[in-house]
Scaffold this motif. Structure first.
Motif, PDB file in Angstrom:
ATOM      1  N   ARG A  28     -83.616  72.879 109.681  1.00  0.00           N
ATOM      2  CA  ARG A  28     -82.069  73.030 109.805  1.00  0.00           C
ATOM      3  C   ARG A  28     -81.871  73.771 110.303  1.00  0.00           C
ATOM      4  N   ALA A  53     -71.176  74.743 101.463  1.00  0.00           N
ATOM      5  CA  ALA A  53     -71.592  75.443 100.139  1.00  0.00           C
ATOM      6  C   ALA A  53     -71.279  74.654  99.393  1.00  0.00           C
ATOM      7  N   GLN A  54     -71.048  72.712  99.972  1.00  0.00           N
ATOM      8  CA  GLN A  54     -71.706  72.069  98.920  1.00  0.00           C
ATOM      9  C   GLN A  54     -73.216  71.332  98.785  1.00  0.00           C
ATOM     10  N   ARG A  55     -74.025  70.928  97.491  1.00  0.00           N
ATOM     11  CA  ARG A  55     -74.553  70.231  97.663  1.00  0.00           C
ATOM     12  C   ARG A  55     -75.058  68.905  97.485  1.00  0.00           C
ATOM     13  N   ARG A  56     -74.184  68.343  97.880  1.00  0.00           N
ATOM     14  CA  ARG A  56     -74.452  66.638  97.896  1.00  0.00           C
ATOM     15  C   ARG A  56     -72.566  66.241  98.667  1.00  0.00           C
ATOM     16  N   ASP A 100     -67.076  67.539 100.496  1.00  0.00           N
ATOM     17  CA  ASP A 100     -68.196  67.153 100.499  1.00  0.00           C
ATOM     18  C   ASP A 100     -67.746  65.480 100.523  1.00  0.00           C
ATOM     19  N   GLY A 111     -80.344  68.107 102.151  1.00  0.00           N
ATOM     20  CA  GLY A 111     -80.337  69.174 100.518  1.00  0.00           C
ATOM     21  C   GLY A 111     -79.476  70.222 100.683  1.00  0.00           C
ATOM     22  N   CYS A 112     -79.046  70.400 102.440  1.00  0.00           N
ATOM     23  CA  CYS A 112     -77.818  71.204 102.962  1.00  0.00           C
ATOM     24  C   CYS A 112     -77.135  70.227 104.319  1.00  0.00           C
ATOM     25  N   GLU A 118     -79.304  70.333 107.479  1.00  0.00           N
ATOM     26  CA  GLU A 118     -80.199  69.422 108.202  1.00  0.00           C
ATOM     27  C   GLU A 118     -79.349  67.860 108.335  1.00  0.00           C
TER      28      GLU A 118
END
Length: 652
Positions: free
Chosen positions: A374, A513-516, A540, A600-601, A604
């Motif tokens: 990361r 803060a998004q995950r996708r 996103d 994943g975040c 990455e």
């Protein structure tokens, strides 16, 4: 003067040589130098510059006590041989005798392992012309000042003749060479010298030369008079095993020279720090390229610490090498034998119970083949930034550069900056940045985690192919070569330097803060781009352009993205500028969607792109689409230094 010092000075004199033109007849004296390893002579770069500027491969002669041999330049630190005045940090050259080093028998000096600049008495050795002969000269002098990072000032109460430049400076107290003569002062006495720690700026060549130096001294060579350099240095009594003697140092460094080189400066620093039980050496940490350099951190002033400190260091290195499958049996056996000589049995556990620090323990064997690293946020690790500021007015564009280091714990610090008058053309930036940037990256890299490199430019120059830059003309066969393959290379907006605005900060916080994540094709086909549309774009969605960012509609799209707070974007630096997209554009957007969907975040993304660049370097066809792909990764939580920031001292 003691007999010991007189005999030591004879060895220094025997290792000193003079440089001449090639050919049998005596030519004019170029300058002096001295043997530092079998077949290797160190001299001042300015001694060779006027003779080798046009042809660096030109042969010349090295002559001294018992030696008269052909030689050629191995490497010098000169960046621009045309400069009138050579800075101290560039005024070193390594000369190599032609043929097999074993064909030439000669003395070698002992080089200090401490990366400090000497103060106090020295002996200077060199040659000077007095027609029809050349004469050796020894001068007693004193270092009473320092200049820049590597310069030494020779006290102005001594005069030394022309020709001595490049000769060694011997510290008579420690019996180590601590520098070389740079120049006499104009129209007065005294002069300048270069500290021997500048030798580390040779990088990989430094590793090669110092290993040869330590192996040669490890054979305990004797001069014709039966003297040996180490045995003439100050020695503790034979029964004083608590002191780390010159003979101990010689044995240890000889054994360390036989081991694989450390993978990075971080490993050396951590092991030296643990050898000191967490204590810190005085001053800033110097450049650390070899195990020898870590040994040089374990001193108090000019004298070595307790022998247990050095044995702990050796034990830590044994643990590190062994954990990577290396063979450290010889080093381990010598360490155990040396420990047995120490009568403080209750303290032996300090060495025997050494364990590898957690930060250096290898990853589990059953871990994933590829680890995604990361990108560091505030307080999460070091980043290095290159700021490229265009010169106002000229065409074609020229740039001034600055190199900054941000350890994540405070404000970034200025490491080095451009001192040219007119700046550099884009094609000259690699050459200008090669030495200072490589030096900083070497110092900050860890073997498994090279530090990220950020390049800040005005948006109209975002298509500069920085991820394709290559600093090493000659590299190991397994070297990944290009910057963007070995490390995470991202672009940042130079216009955003200083305090971030709310729009940028808020969008970053929401995006992170998004995950996708999904790709947002920009400019959108059939849609007029507006600031409102970019401001309202979902967080996103990552802008992806099949066009260059510095020309045509791509430039407009990038300008709007930056003005509306976007901190991440992907684009093709050599994409199309016309209105119609091609099949390659569709491939880009489909592949970018896969790339973003697999995150994943957000942090990455830079390393995921680096993996693709590595695939390309390994000739894997599936990654080719990403070869011209550039990335904006502009984190407002770690802002670039403001334009008016005062420079700070930032040694390694």
């Amino acid at each position: 003067m003691s007999e010991r010092r007189e005999r030591l000075e004879e060895l220094a004199r025997a290792a000193t040589v003079h440089l001449l033109p090639a050919g049998g007849a005596d030519g004019p004296l170029w300058g002096s130098g001295f043997f530092v390893a079998p077949g290797w002579v160190l001299t001042a770069a300015h001694v060779l510059r006027q003779h080798l500027r046009a042809d660096p491969g030109r042969a010349f002669r090295v002559r001294g006590v018992g030696i008269d041999a052909e030689a050629r330049l191995g490497q010098w630190l000169l960046v621009n041989p045309a400069l009138k005045d050579v800075p101290a940090e560039q005024d070193l050259a390594l000369v190599r005798l032609t043929g097999d080093p074993d064909d030439h028998q000669h003395e070698c000096v002992w080089l200090a392992d401490r990366a400090v600049r000497h103060s106090g008495a020295v002996k200077i050795y060199g040659y000077y012309p007095e027609p029809p002969l050349l004469h050796a000269r020894v001068v007693e002098a004193e270092i009473n000042g320092k200049e820049d990072e590597y310069g030494l000032i020779i006290k102005p109460d001594v005069e030394f003749p022309s020709g001595v430049s490049g000769g060694p400076l011997l510290d008579p107290d420690t019996g180590a060479v601590v520098g070389l003569v740079k120049s006499r002062r104009k129209q007065t006495d005294g002069g300048k010298a270069v500290a021997i720690c500048a030798l580390r700026r040779f990088g990989e060549t430094y590793r090669t030369v110092m290993a040869a130096h330590d192996r040669w001294h490890g054979t305990e060579p004797e001069s014709e008079s039966g003297d040996n350099w180490i045995e003439l240095q100050d020695r503790p009594p034979a029964d004083d095993a608590e002191r780390w003697s010159p003979a101990d140092r010689r044995e240890a460094l000889d054994l360390l020279a036989a081991l694989p080189a450390p993978p990075d400066a971080f490993t050396v620093e951590v092991l030296a720090n643990h050898a000191l039980s967490g204590s810190k050496w005085p001053g800033e940490t110097p450049e650390l390229l070899t195990w020898r350099d870590g040994h040089g951190l374990l001193y108090e002033g000019p004298y070595p610490r307790d022998s247990l400190t050095f044995l702990r260091y050796l034990k830590h290195i044994e643990a590190y090498i062994s954990s990577r499958g290396g063979n450290c049996a010889v080093l381990g056996e010598w360490t155990r034998k040396r420990l047995r000589k120490d009568r403080r049995r209750a303290w032996h556990a300090l060495v025997e119970d050494v364990r590898l620090p957690e930060a250096l323990r290898p990853a589990p064997a059953d871990g994933p083949e590829r680890v995604v690293i990361r990108y560091p946020g505030p307080g999460e690790g070091t980043t290095v930034a290159v700021l490229l500021d265009p010169v106002i007015g000229p065409a074609p564009a020229r740039f001034f550069w600055q190199i900054w280091c941000d350890d994540g714990a405070g404000a970034p610090e200025l490491y080095e900056e451009d001192r040219s008058v007119h700046g550099h053309l884009p094609g000259g930036l690699v050459q200008a940045l090669r030495e200072p940037l490589s030096r900083l990256l070497r110092a900050k890299d860890r073997a498994d985690r090279p530090v990220p490199l950020e390049v800040a430019l005005p948006a109209e120059y975002f298509d500069t192919e920085v991820h394709r830059w290559r600093f090493d003309d000659i590299a190991a066969l397994n070297d990944t070569g290009h910057l963007g393959v070995r490390r995470r290379v991202v672009l940042r907006s130079l216009a955003r330097r200083g305090e971030p605005d709310n729009l940028w900060s808020e969008r970053w916080q929401t995006t992170a803060a998004q995950r996708r994540f999904f790709g947002w094709r920009t400019p959108e086909r059939g849609v007029v781009p507006t600031a409102v549309r970019y401001r309202k774009a979902a967080c996103d969605r990552i802008p992806v352009m099949c066009r260059p960012a510095g020309r045509g509609s791509g430039r407009t799209a990038m300008k709007l993205a930056l003005e509306t707070g976007h901190g991440v974007a992907l684009w093709l630096i050599d994409g199309h500028t016309g209105p119609a997209c091609t099949e390659a554009c569709e491939t880009l957007h489909a592949k970018a969607e896969e790339l973003l969907g697999g995150l994943g975040c957000l942090a990455e993304l830079p390393d995921r792109l680096r993996h693709l660049r590595q695939d390309i370097s390994e000739q894997r066809a599936e990654g080719r689409w990403a070869e011209p792909l550039a990335i904006l990764y502009d984190d407002p939580r770690r802002p670039l230094p403001g334009e008016e920031t005062e420079p700070l001292d930032a040694p390694l």
